[in-house]
Write a protein that holds these residues in place. Structure first.
Motif, mmCIF file in Angstrom:
data_model
loop_
_atom_site.group_PDB
_atom_site.id
_atom_site.type_symbol
_atom_site.label_atom_id
_atom_site.label_comp_id
_atom_site.label_asym_id
_atom_site.label_seq_id
_atom_site.Cartn_x
_atom_site.Cartn_y
_atom_site.Cartn_z
ATOM 1 N N UNK A 31 0.834 -1.181 0.000
ATOM 2 C CA UNK A 31 0.000 0.000 0.000
ATOM 3 C C UNK A 31 0.876 1.240 0.000
ATOM 4 N N UNK A 32 0.869 1.956 -1.117
ATOM 5 C CA UNK A 32 1.638 3.193 -1.194
ATOM 6 C C UNK A 32 0.706 4.338 -0.824
ATOM 7 N N UNK A 33 0.970 5.052 0.287
ATOM 8 C CA UNK A 33 0.100 6.177 0.598
ATOM 9 C C UNK A 33 0.254 7.250 -0.471
ATOM 10 N N UNK A 34 -0.835 7.814 -0.936
ATOM 11 C CA UNK A 34 -0.711 8.844 -1.983
ATOM 12 C C UNK A 34 -1.825 9.868 -1.895
ATOM 13 N N UNK A 140 -3.653 3.221 -11.753
ATOM 14 C CA UNK A 140 -4.813 2.352 -11.573
ATOM 15 C C UNK A 140 -5.519 2.147 -12.910
ATOM 16 N N UNK A 168 -2.266 -1.013 -10.395
ATOM 17 C CA UNK A 168 -3.363 -1.710 -9.720
ATOM 18 C C UNK A 168 -4.492 -1.907 -10.726
ATOM 19 N N UNK B 161 -6.237 1.665 -2.807
ATOM 20 C CA UNK B 161 -5.155 2.341 -3.532
ATOM 21 C C UNK B 161 -4.301 3.181 -2.573
ATOM 22 N N UNK B 162 -4.735 3.266 -1.313
ATOM 23 C CA UNK B 162 -3.932 3.992 -0.320
ATOM 24 C C UNK B 162 -4.062 5.500 -0.399
ATOM 25 N N UNK B 163 -5.262 5.945 -0.792
ATOM 26 C CA UNK B 163 -5.460 7.388 -0.926
ATOM 27 C C UNK B 163 -5.542 8.038 0.452
ATOM 28 N N UNK B 164 -4.756 9.110 0.647
ATOM 29 C CA UNK B 164 -4.757 9.833 1.920
ATOM 30 C C UNK B 164 -5.733 10.983 1.829
#
Lengths: 216, 165
Positions: A31-34, A140, A168, B161-164
């Motif tokens: 999981x890449x925070x973005x 994505x 993804x 997707x790890x959206x902050x």
């Protein structure tokens, strides 16, 4: 004889490496925070386009830029996408010009095309899909089953296998599919990171799929 | 003024158009208190002649950019089994009769119409059983169709997707 054996062994080794690499790519869910991510949407044609735009309606502006891929003969989808993006921009005046692009590739399968020619046209669209996917390098890929999405997803997977970028892949099976997956669905069930179905009967048949209720 | 909308989608469904515009069916529709029948016939070859009398009007067209307005005005929708038409009609909370084209039995779109019929959201018939169904059906037995939840999809996607925020 020996050289044939060596070649076969080398071939097998390459195939095994590729399979291993495919496995690694499919199972790496780091999981890449973005803050934002670029999105490639395979809109395909007709009802598929309507359905996927309804999914996009609720996505935040963090999903930007949005790249759409449509079949080259599909004016209706281009029209729907343009009006969808205009509406979206109208609703939210804080955003600058919406950042979206429409790309066209040949249909990989016309309705009622024979199997052999389907294979040939799919190979041909693979040939066109990879450079496009490589150029866009999306974070994505989102698709819901038009034939066009298979070569695009395979291309996205290739980016991962070649170590260029882990993309993804999210597949949403159409609401029309109650008990049976579409042909694209059957293929991409094995190749997507997340496979979403919209009816409980499909979730039962494919326990690894994700069921969130009816989402369109 | 109660109105019936018949829609065949982007292709054609001549048997349905022939059936609803037949004299007997028109009488049934009138008898049920409808005074207007609108036919969207796509690229069909059966093209009934529009007419308008004091008590009843028949309108015919091939396509419109959007069916939305006609759907909104309709009190009953008779449609082919296309997923788009079915969902759009149910979302507008209009009573729906889906007529199956027996000449296209392997059409995967039937899956959805059948399921929605099983769940009590619409009536389901063939051209030959349509007149009988129109006479016997009770629209009040149809169950309301809850809207889909695209927000669940966006929440799921944001997470994976790890959206902050």
């Amino acid at each position: 004889m020996a050289s044939v054996l060596i070649l076969a062994a080398a071939g097998a080794a390459v195939a095994a490496l590729l399979a291993l690499r495919l496995w690694v790519v499919l199972h790496s869910r780091v999981l890449v925070p973005r803050q934002s991510l670029s999105l490639l949407v395979v809109a395909g044609s007709g009802g598929h386009t309507t359905e996927i735009l309804r999914l996009l309606e609720n996505l935040s502006n963090a999903y930007s830029p949005r790249h759409y891929i449509i079949a080259d003969t599909d004016e209706m989808s281009a029209h729907k996408i343009n009006s969808f993006e205009l509406n979206r921009a109208d609703r939210d005046p804080s955003t600058m010009l919406p950042e979206y692009y429409i790309h066209r590739i040949p249909r990989s399968r016309e309705v009622q095309q024979s199997w052999l020619s389907t294979v040939l046209t799919t190979l041909y669209s693979m040939w066109l899909s990879f450079p496009l996917t490589h150029r866009v390098k999306p974070d994505l890929v989102l698709c819901n089953g038009p034939g066009t999405c298979v070569p695009i997803c395979i291309s996205a997977l290739l980016l991962g296998i070649l170590g260029i970028k882990k993309v993804i892949i999210v597949y949403v099976e159409s609401i029309c599919r109650v008990e049976h997956l579409s042909l694209s669905g059957k293929i991409l069930f094995h190749l997507s990171d997340y496979f979403i179905v919209q009816w409980p009967a499909l979730k039962e048949k494919y326990p690894k799929s994700v069921y969130l209720g009816r989402i369109v | 003024m109660k109105c019936v909308l018949v829609t065949v989608g982007t292709t054609s469904f001549d048997d349905l158009i022939a059936c609803v515009s037949a004299h007997d069916t028109l009488q049934i529709i009138k008898g049920l208190g409808y005074s207007r029948l609108v036919l969207q016939i796509g690229r069909g070859k059966v093209v009934p002649e529009p007419f308008s009398t004091e008590s009843f009007a028949l309108d015919v067209y091939r396509y419109k950019d959007s069916l939305e307005e006609d759907l909104q005005k309709a009190d009953l929708v008779i449609s082919h089994a296309g997923a788009g038409s079915c969902l759009e009609t149910l979302e507008k909370r209009k009573p729906l009769v889906v007529v199956v084209n027996e000449k296209l039995m392997n059409n995967h779109q039937l899956e959805l119409a059948k399921q929605l019929y099983k769940d009590g959201h619409l009536f389901y018939c063939t051209c030959s059983t349509l007149p009988g169904l129109l006479q016997s059906m009770d629209l009040s037995t149809l169950k309301c169709f809850p809207p889909g939840q695209p927000e669940k999809f966006s929440a799921f996607l944001d997470k994976v997707v790890g959206l902050q925020k």
